[in-house]
Design an enzyme around this catalytic site. Structure first.
Site, PDB file in Angstrom:
ATOM      1  N   TYR A  52     -36.485 -27.329 -56.335  1.00 54.41           N
ATOM      2  CA  TYR A  52     -35.566 -28.015 -55.427  1.00 54.41           C
ATOM      3  C   TYR A  52     -35.749 -29.530 -55.488  1.00 54.41           C
ATOM      4  O   TYR A  52     -36.869 -30.049 -55.411  1.00 54.41           O
ATOM      5  CB  TYR A  52     -35.772 -27.557 -53.976  1.00 54.41           C
ATOM      6  CG  TYR A  52     -34.955 -28.352 -52.983  1.00 54.41           C
ATOM      7  CD1 TYR A  52     -33.586 -28.140 -52.866  1.00 54.41           C
ATOM      8  CD2 TYR A  52     -35.536 -29.345 -52.209  1.00 54.41           C
ATOM      9  CE1 TYR A  52     -32.811 -28.880 -51.981  1.00 54.41           C
ATOM     10  CE2 TYR A  52     -34.776 -30.099 -51.321  1.00 54.41           C
ATOM     11  CZ  TYR A  52     -33.412 -29.862 -51.223  1.00 54.41           C
ATOM     12  OH  TYR A  52     -32.653 -30.612 -50.355  1.00 54.41           O
ATOM     13  N   GLY A  59     -29.736 -30.023 -50.191  1.00 50.62           N
ATOM     14  CA  GLY A  59     -29.095 -29.371 -49.056  1.00 50.62           C
ATOM     15  C   GLY A  59     -28.403 -28.093 -49.495  1.00 50.62           C
ATOM     16  O   GLY A  59     -28.990 -27.235 -50.156  1.00 50.62           O
TER      17      GLY A  59
END
Length: 512
Positions: A52, A59
């Site tokens: 990530y 998001g």
């Protein structure tokens, strides 16, 4: 120079560096951890692993895979897209505190950022390049994304900054300071903006102000108490000992020290049986605020020495973990607590102001503390101003942390509003400075009449005398009506600078 290692920054360090401009540097241990963490991130990129914010979007876009050739562009786009703050700009000292706290968080070595990028931020802090950061836009949950992005924007040579007291394009400010703009690499944009450093910066400086006000309120409160012939028995250590809250006992000790030698205080039954609560209950009220401040300080000093990034890089274990350390709830709740606590300092101070000016309550002092009342209004309207500020503080003390509006297509479905809570707390602190300045103005005026009436030119306690003299060196006795705004402003400066507390502590020793 303060050496930053991510572990032991204090509220006093933050105030000293942010306000007074002391330089900072990284510890050798931090440099080693930063380099090790970065090496691990670069290894991830080479292997093409999905992580990530490194090889994915942000998001709700966390499932969008980013190619290795676009990882640099991803970070640049992140900073540009997140630089969407609005409203007034934060004061320079708050932005400097944000920069410092971000450096300290990165120094822990869990963010995967390059050492050279952190050194750019350090150079900006040490050389006085201060980004313009709008104060509105943070939800306080994915960290303070918006305000921190405005800092990173200047690091890239974009945005605007203050340098040598001039607002300049970020690129020009960096050039004049001899700093090269950063070209962000993988993970670095996220490392710069994911954290609670805006709310923690505002909170740290608000708390530093509140700690000072806690002592100032003790000083102004006992000066009012003495001018109103207060009954000293209420501060007896035996009373405090059987309700042993630490703050209450600290306050009572402070009051006894400040009033030592006073010939204006009274004993139970001498002139009256009991004082009103605004005088008699000062240890209980001021003490509860001291205990609140102590608790808030503990929470903030944990926060400003924490890693609040996402994801976190555990290079020793070769792990990358997405967690929630960026969520501002611990700070948010405690900033609301600080607003409530400091509001109460102003609240009880205003009640003492009312007693000083009210001829039915002020133990024989002239109405509104002025000769020729009627022709002169004296300090009548100063109480109005204090009441207006106290009322405003009450509205500011409504909690921000109980609110949440989901963001990022409900991926970020609970947020803290911690930066709003911190900004409100700072405003309450600023407002309370003015209320206490008005109390000092009224108490010193009352003391003038009390000395005149008794003929006791050395009637004050040793601590209250130091406070009275400090006030009178700044503003003269009011003998006829004059505009009082300047008097309040001058006394507010005496308070905010710490000079009042220093003057008193030079005589009585350190107050608790």
């Amino acid at each position: 120079m303060v050496i930053i290692n991510g572990e032991n920054l204090t509220i006093e360090d933050v105030a000293r560096i942010a306000v007074k401009g002391e330089a900072v540097g990284l510890s050798p241990g931090s440099i080693e951890r930063i380099n090790r963490s970065r090496e691990y991130v670069e290894g991830i990129i080479k292997k093409g692993e999905i992580v990530y914010g490194v090889t994915t979007g942000f998001g709700k876009f966390c499932n969008v895979i980013i190619s290795s050739e676009d990882t640099r562009k991803l970070q640049i786009n992140l900073i540009r897209s997140h630089s969407v703050g609005v409203g007034e700009y934060f004061p320079e000292e708050i932005v400097r505190a944000m920069m410092l706290l971000r450096i300290n968080a990165l120094a822990k070595g869990y963010s995967g950022i390059r050492l050279s990028t952190i050194e750019t931020l350090i150079d900006m802090l040490n050389k006085g390049v201060t980004p313009l950061v709008p104060c509105q836009g943070s939800l306080g949950a994915s960290g303070d994304l918006v305000p921190l992005a405005h800092i990173a924007l200047v690091m890239m040579g974009e945005g605007e900054a203050v340098f040598n007291s001039k607002i300049l394009p970020g690129k020009i400010a960096l050039e004049l300071a001899g700093i090269k703009p950063v070209v962000l690499e993988a993970k670095e944009g996220l490392a710069l903006i994911n954290g609670t450093q805006a709310m923690s910066a505002v909170g740290s400086l608000a708390l530093a102000g509140a700690q000072n006000l806690s002592k100032v309120a003790d000083i102004s409160g006992v000066l009012s108490f003495e001018a109103l012939n207060g009954i000293i028995d209420a501060f007896d250590e035996k009373v405090q000992a059987i309700r042993p809250h630490p703050g209450q006992n600290s306050c009572a000790r402070n009051f006894m020290i400040l009033l030592e030698g006073s010939r204006l205080i009274t004993r139970q039954g001498q002139l009256k049986v009991q004082d009103a609560y605004a005088l008699r209950c000062m240890p209980q009220v001021h003490g509860a605020i001291k205990d609140a401040i102590k608790h808030i300080r503990k929470v903030l000093e944990i926060e400003i020495n924490s890693a609040t990034d996402n994801p976190l890089i555990f290079s020793n274990e070769e792990k990358v973990i997405s967690g929630g350390n960026f969520h501002g709830e611990p700070v948010a709740i405690n900033m609301d607590y600080l607003s409530i606590a400091v509001s109460e300092l102003a609240n009880i101070s205003e009640r003492r102001i009312e007693r000083l000016v009210n001829p039915y309550l002020n133990e024989g002092l002239p109405p509104f503390l002025i000769e020729n009342g009627g022709l002169n209004s004296g300090l009548m309207i100063s109480q109005y101003t204090a009441a207006a500020i106290v009322s405003e503080n009450k509205t500011l003390s409504a909690p921000a942390s109980v609110d949440s509006i989901p963001s990022s297509a409900n991926q970020e479905d609970h947020v803290s509003m911690g930066t709003i809570a911190a900004r409100k707390a700072m405003k309450v602190v600023e407002n309370t400075v003015n209320v206490l300045a008005i109390e000092l103005l009224c108490a010193a005026q009352a003391m003038d009449f009390r000395i005149q009436k008794t003929g006791l030119d050395k009637a004050l306690g040793k601590g209250t005398l130091a406070a009275y003299e400090a006030v009178r060196e700044k503003v003269p006795t009011i003998v006829a009506d004059r505009p009082l705004s300047d008097d309040v402003r001058i006394l507010a400066g005496l308070i905010k600078s710490g000079e009042l507390v220093r003057r008193v502590e030079k005589v009585v020793g350190t107050l608790e």
